[in-house]
Design a protein around this motif. Sequence first.
Motif, PDB file in Angstrom:
ATOM      1  N   ALA A 167      11.431  42.093  19.180  1.00 16.83           N
ATOM      2  CA  ALA A 167      10.783  40.953  19.992  1.00 16.83           C
ATOM      3  C   ALA A 167      11.508  39.626  19.607  1.00 16.83           C
ATOM      4  CB  ALA A 167       9.461  40.600  19.246  1.00 16.83           C
ATOM      5  N   CYS A 186       7.614  43.645  25.697  1.00 13.53           N
ATOM      6  CA  CYS A 186       8.286  42.355  25.510  1.00 13.53           C
ATOM      7  C   CYS A 186       8.741  42.096  27.067  1.00 13.53           C
ATOM      8  CB  CYS A 186       9.569  42.632  24.623  1.00 13.53           C
ATOM      9  SG  CYS A 186       8.973  42.639  22.944  1.00 13.53           S
ATOM     10  N   THR A 239       2.926  36.193  21.159  1.00 15.47           N
ATOM     11  CA  THR A 239       2.793  36.749  19.687  1.00 15.47           C
ATOM     12  C   THR A 239       1.663  37.391  19.570  1.00 15.47           C
ATOM     13  OG1 THR A 239       2.307  34.625  18.775  1.00 15.47           O
ATOM     14  CG2 THR A 239       4.660  35.076  19.056  1.00 15.47           C
ATOM     15  N   LEU A 244       1.261  41.039  22.192  1.00 17.09           N
ATOM     16  CA  LEU A 244       2.467  42.209  21.998  1.00 17.09           C
ATOM     17  C   LEU A 244       2.122  42.979  20.933  1.00 17.09           C
ATOM     18  CD1 LEU A 244       5.067  43.565  22.492  1.00 17.09           C
ATOM     19  CD2 LEU A 244       6.184  42.081  20.881  1.00 17.09           C
ATOM     20  N   GLU A 251       9.003  45.873  15.585  1.00 21.88           N
ATOM     21  CA  GLU A 251       8.190  45.069  16.609  1.00 21.88           C
ATOM     22  C   GLU A 251       9.158  43.868  16.576  1.00 21.88           C
ATOM     23  OE1 GLU A 251       3.963  45.028  17.536  1.00 21.88           O
ATOM     24  OE2 GLU A 251       3.944  46.443  15.779  1.00 21.88           O
TER      25      GLU A 251
END
Length: 383
Positions: free
Chosen positions: A346, A104, A125, A128, A342
């Motif tokens: 994130a 990130c 998006t 990652l 995640e």
Amino acid sequence: MLLDTQTLLDPFPMYREFREKAPVLWSDVMDSWLLFRYEDVKRAMEDADAFSSANPLKMPPDSFSTENMVFQDDPNHARLRAFAQPAFTPRRVAMLEQRIKELCDELLTEMADKGGAFDLVRAFTGPLPAMVIAELLGVPRSDFRTFQRIADDMVHIGTKGKQEQAQRASRELAEYYAALVAEKRRTGALGHDLTSDFLRNQGAGANFSERELVAMGPLFLFAGHETTTNLLNNTVRCLSENPEAKTFLLADLGRAPMIIEEVLRCRGPATGAPRIARRDIELHGVTIPAGSRVWPLSLSANRDPRVFDDPERFLPDRNPKNILSFGRGIHKCLGEPLARLEAKIAVPALYRRFPELRVDPERPAVPTPSPLIHGCLELPVRI
């Protein structure tokens, strides 16, 4: 209608109408009976005696996708799920936390150099989750754009008229992963990744075939990043559409997990998972013939007013229960803990770095042209 741009971006007015007027509806473009109400969708997910998961996308028999656990009934499904389950134990998923934070930070630092406007999918998006699942499987990081490209074609699976394109992409991804497996087996260079674990288990006599092993890779590579990519995309969309929710988040970034639950209810990343009717099934005065494909739409079910109060409103502190975004029953999504982890890392990282982040009102989002996915191929944003 179902796959036109505006409906893909905002299917909810259509869902609302069909939930009331035609809760069981035949769709030519999806070659399926669509289910819109919560209880019907939940039943289709849970009732394996009436609804089969065996190859509901009607892929050819030689397709690797027919070998993965998502498209199998028990006992094969249970056997393959047990084989894959160690990949997503709480301990193993928790071990990824620090690495997700590092990725990130790396991507967000690169975003800061892009200026005030760019495509969030390309910048953050998309990469990652692709990087996370690539590292989990032992795929070289240099290849993550390759499987992203292939996955963009695989989203057409289940779309009438685009099956050949999707099947070609499915074969390409299986061939890519088969080559990775063969190279690891040839060199004996086994590490701490899942592919190495699969090979060690196979060597120890685990009960799965070579084709079943190879089918695991494309399943994880596709499902493991498409879902999370669009959970993040849809979170940014929800917060841009609901400024009070964004203010709620910015006041305390620790609220991100609660907000993500409401995103999963209100704008989940998957429309649903198809099934095949095992027998004639009567629902709301409509007979679904045996052998027909059925598409239980969790994206519609999660806004059913019979279950959720004021369901069309995005309420950041709702903390909804019993949402169907990750499925129910024996096929409940195995990767759910990883997707949640995640997103929970994130989202606060993204808004801590860019508190003014919002969808660009002057550049249209490009929806994912798929009956499987609710999300965006491109999401222009400003920071």
